[in-house]
Design an enzyme around this catalytic site. Structure first.
Site, mmCIF file in Angstrom:
data_model
loop_
_atom_site.group_PDB
_atom_site.id
_atom_site.type_symbol
_atom_site.label_atom_id
_atom_site.label_comp_id
_atom_site.label_asym_id
_atom_site.label_seq_id
_atom_site.Cartn_x
_atom_site.Cartn_y
_atom_site.Cartn_z
ATOM 1 N N ASN A 306 103.503 45.441 46.411
ATOM 2 C CA ASN A 306 103.621 44.504 47.379
ATOM 3 C C ASN A 306 102.933 43.151 46.950
ATOM 4 O O ASN A 306 102.444 43.130 45.803
ATOM 5 C CB ASN A 306 102.746 44.950 48.699
ATOM 6 N N CYS A 308 99.995 41.680 46.922
ATOM 7 C CA CYS A 308 98.914 41.570 46.444
ATOM 8 C C CYS A 308 98.605 42.554 45.321
ATOM 9 O O CYS A 308 97.458 42.702 44.760
ATOM 10 C CB CYS A 308 97.783 41.581 47.378
ATOM 11 N N GLU A 310 98.554 46.166 45.473
ATOM 12 C CA GLU A 310 97.596 47.214 45.718
ATOM 13 C C GLU A 310 98.541 48.385 46.248
ATOM 14 O O GLU A 310 97.820 49.607 46.412
ATOM 15 C CB GLU A 310 96.398 46.900 46.744
#
Length: 804
Positions: A306, A308, A310
């Site tokens: 995704n 960011c 994580e």
């Protein structure tokens, strides 16, 4: 001094800030049993009203924050009837409500925004596939639009696209390569986000062995390009071995899989590090490590994450996230060491984990997915991402410095407990509801049942941590104080409530301490404060980068997916410092790493210290006459690697315009640029064009007064002017801001800190704002200082985030 600036950074009275957590306590309606009070700060309420609550056609909220929680709780509880027709939905909804109203847990933003409403899209994270065909590329653009419209963020791997210059068989043409198509996605996102409730965000990923990898690494070197993308390089273990051995590695054409060239691994790695030092992009993802932990390898390999980083996901997979507030998971110590000491309340934490896992599993069923393929894949694996926030606050309450072995031990114990209890909760749900459909062949097959293919993720918690009045994710505090807009032209400084509470408990809370927190965000220069206290109240930029990575690594040890975190560097950090962090992240088992060096992007706020020591810049361009009477690029006054500036907010008919004038090292204005809050489109592009031309004029030697004279009074659709300054156009606003800047320079650089909260005899405190606090970027919505944290950017003043 200008009244907008003079009123800036006003400080609330101490009696108010110490009660921040309860100053807007609201008792929920007793209808339906929701009796618990919902205690939130005024800032949290403002963020909810601005970004989360239902609104009428005029944009006015038509529900209160407690109504939002009631709406979400009732909606998510409805999933229970899929498994038990006799389930007490009211009781379960109230249990969910109390978990959120007590600020113990909150789900990701789309769930808070959309549950129980028409859209009903509840997931934050999506990964979409991109195959090597025009049909696939533009089908994915369409699907991206649907996801962004619904409030989600998207990740893509462009690794399957043939490189630039490669043959296109169907047309005998030449491929333009992955980066050209990234700009298509970027433009689509720019258009979509103007009408959405959340900013669209993308992750663009390319494998290290793609022939276009060098171009990809530098594709965001120009900070005006691909602004709706985070970018990361998928790095393999094979590549890291080649770096260690200083050998070449193969580049492979994704169309054929055949080697098409070689590059020196160390040289490419150094280019990645240099670009990350320069502006934070690209990040790196250790893709082999991610696939080693892939719970369903029989279904497919992970290619992307995704926005960011994580949440690794399979193509067409989504994940809904939620975070437990660790600052609420404490109790008075039972070891007889005194009433002012605390310990982790594992009973409360365990109960919250059980409820949160059930809640997130219900979200999967209640979600209305924007694409049929996503519905099918998500429900086949039922991944959830339970994480934490408020970790730094927890450490402060425990009187443990973030950068200490004791903190590492606490992280190990707490996240180990979250992981173990979360897996137990999912296993118990599987006994009640059945395992996820792709269970057979998964890593759990033959061991025990499991409801969810993954359970834990450490995700960005920018806005939900504001609602919870706690620190973000597992990050250290960015600053002990921050500013927020309370009305047009007025900003209020808010002090971290945990810092105040602990400082008061320690007997060190004084007006001087608050003054320093207001001035720099830190207390490390306050005389008379014990070193032990300074260590406990350490902020992000006072922590050696090694501790950032060590903390990320220990949380990764107990996280199914990955950990979103930013390693913050001071501006004077070296390229070698960044390289050490990348290497340490790999060596300690992290799945990726994101860094940000202060001041490494163009959009900066205020900052102008004492310029008396600034060196005078003399170049050939200042002494040599340009040819033919024209000023060419070679004869322009150079901008230099570092510029200092000041930002002025102007109200225009297109929204708030933030005008920044930057100076070179000699104190001369060298450029002007703008950010316009919400207008976008033509307004943004025209302001950028005007700013570029004005900058060019200043660098060419035109006096700022002459530039102001040309732009002042230009009118568009507002003949009488807008606001108190009678702004008639964006050009006029820029001219007025430059005029104000020149007046500001004539009268000095001190900023007035208003209010009497800093002591009865303080009056107004004048000081020069600390560059290390204020050169970290301006929020495009409110103009406040943004934090680079959790692999993302967030403004704690208004809730703006670049994470989607």
């Amino acid at each position: 001094m200008d009244q907008n600036l003079q009123g800036n950074l006003g400080v609330e009275k101490k009696s108010k800030t110490l009660k921040q957590n309860s100053n807007t306590s609201v008792e929920s309606s007793k209808k339906g049993g929701f009796k618990m009070k919902f205690d939130i700060s005024e800032n949290a309420r403002n963020v909810l009203e601005r970004r989360y609550l239902k609104k009428d056609k005029d944009g006015n909220p038509i529900e209160a924050p407690e109504d939002m929680l009631r709406r979400v709780s009732k909606n998510i509880a409805e999933a229970e009837k899929n498994y038990n027709k006799n389930a007490d939905l009211t009781a379960i909804a109230e249990e969910f409500y109390e978990m959120m109203a007590s600020l113990e847990f909150l789900p990701n933003s789309p769930t808070l925004m959309n549950a129980g409403r028409g859209l009903q899209q509840l997931a934050a994270c999506f990964v979409l596939p991109i195959e090597d065909s025009m049909e696939s590329i533009f089908e994915t653009v369409k699907n991206t639009a649907l996801i962004h419209k619904s409030g989600g963020g998207t990740g893509f791997s462009f690794s399957k696209l043939r490189p630039s210059g490669d043959m296109v068989g169907s047309t005998s043409g030449i491929s333009s390569g992955p980066i050209s198509f990234m700009t298509v996605f970027d433009s689509a996102t720019e258009a979509i986000k103007q009408g959405g409730t959340r900013r669209g965000a993308n992750m663009g990923i390319l494998r290290i062995d793609h022939p276009d990898i060098e171009s990809f690494i530098t594709c965001k070197e120009d900070n005006s390009k691909l602004n709706n993308f985070n970018i990361s390089v998928n790095i393999t273990d094979e590549f890291m071995q080649a770096v260690d051995n200083d050998t070449d590695f193969d580049l492979k054409n994704p169309r054929s899989g055949e080697p098409v060239g070689k590059l020196n691994a160390r040289a490419v790695y150094d280019k990645i590090v240099n670009m990350a030092w320069k502006n934070g992009d690209p990040g790196i993802i250790f893709i082999d490590r991610i696939n080693k932990d892939n719970p369903t390898p029989h279904i497919g390999e992970m290619e992307s994450t995704n926005p960011c980083g994580e949440q690794p996901l399979l193509p067409y997979e989504s994940c809904n996230l939620g975070s437990i507030n660790l600052s609420r998971m404490l109790k008075k110590a039972s070891n007889g060491s005194g009433s002012d000491t605390f310990e982790v309340d594992y009973d409360r934490l365990g109960t919250t984990i059980d409820k949160a896992v059930r809640f997130l599993d219900n979200v999967i069923d209640m979600n209305r997915y924007p694409i049929e393929e996503i519905d099918k894949t998500t429900k086949s694996n039922r991944k959830i991402g339970l994480g934490v926030m408020g970790f730094s606050d927890m450490l402060m309450e425990l009187a443990i410095p973030y950068n200490s072995e004791e903190a590492i031990t606490v992280a190990d114990e707490v996240m180990g407990f979250v992981q173990k209890r979360g897996h137990e909760a999912s296993e118990n749900l599987a006994k009640e509801r059945g395992s996820f459909p792709n269970f057979k062949g998964s890593i759990f097959d033959g061991k025990h049942e499991m409801r969810n293919a993954t359970i834990t993720t450490i995700a960005p918690t920018g806005t939900i941590s504001i609602i919870n009045s706690c620190s973000s994710g597992i990050e250290p505090l960015f600053a002990l104080a921050f500013t927020r807009n309370v009305m047009e032209g007025t900003e209020l400084l808010e002090v971290n409530p945990i810092f105040e509470k602990v400082a008061e408990r320690m007997g060190i809370l004084t007006p001087e301490l608050l003054k320093e927190a207001a001035k720099t965000g830190s207390i490390h220069e306050v005389e008379g404060i014990p070193e032990s206290a300074k260590r406990i109240f350490v902020t992000s930029h006072e922590i050696d980068p090694e501790w950032h990575i060590r903390m990320q690594a220990v949380f990764q040890k107990y996280t199914d997916n990955a950990v979103s975190k930013t390693v913050n560097f001071n501006n004077d950090a070296t390229v070698e410092d960044v390289e050490k962090v990348y290497r340490l992240a790999y060596d300690l088992g992290c799945k990726g790493v994101t860094v940000y060096r202060d001041g490494s992007r163009d959009a900066q706020v205020l900052t102008r210290g004492d310029k008396s020591e600034a060196p005078k810049v003399e170049t050939e361009a200042t002494t040599t006459s340009p040819p033919h009477g024209f000023v060419t690029e070679a004869h322009l006054r150079p901008r230099g690697e570092v510029a200092f500036g000041i930002t002025k907010k102007m109200k225009t008919g297109c929204g708030n315009l933030y005008v920044t004038v930057n100076e070179d090292a000699s104190g001369m204005p060298v450029e002007i640029f703008t950010q316009i809050g919400k207008a976008g489109g033509c307004a943004t592009s025209q302001c950028e064009a005007i700013g570029r031309m004005a900058s060019l004029a200043m660098r060419g030697g035109i006096a700022p007064e002459e530039i102001v004279k040309q732009m002042r009074g230009i009118s568009c659709h507002l003949p009488v002017g807008y606001g108190a300054d009678k702004v008639s156009s964006c050009s006029d606003a820029m001219a007025q801001a430059m005029d104000w800047y020149m007046s500001f320079k004539r009268h000095g650089q001190s900023v007035q800190l208003g209010g009497d909260a800093l002591g009865e005899d303080s009056g107004k405190l004048a000081f020069t704002l600390a560059p290390e606090l204020l050169n970290r970027g301006a929020c495009p919505d409110c103009g406040g200082t943004v934090e680079h944290a959790d692999g993302c950017v967030v403004c704690r003043g208004c809730g703006y985030t670049e994470c989607g």
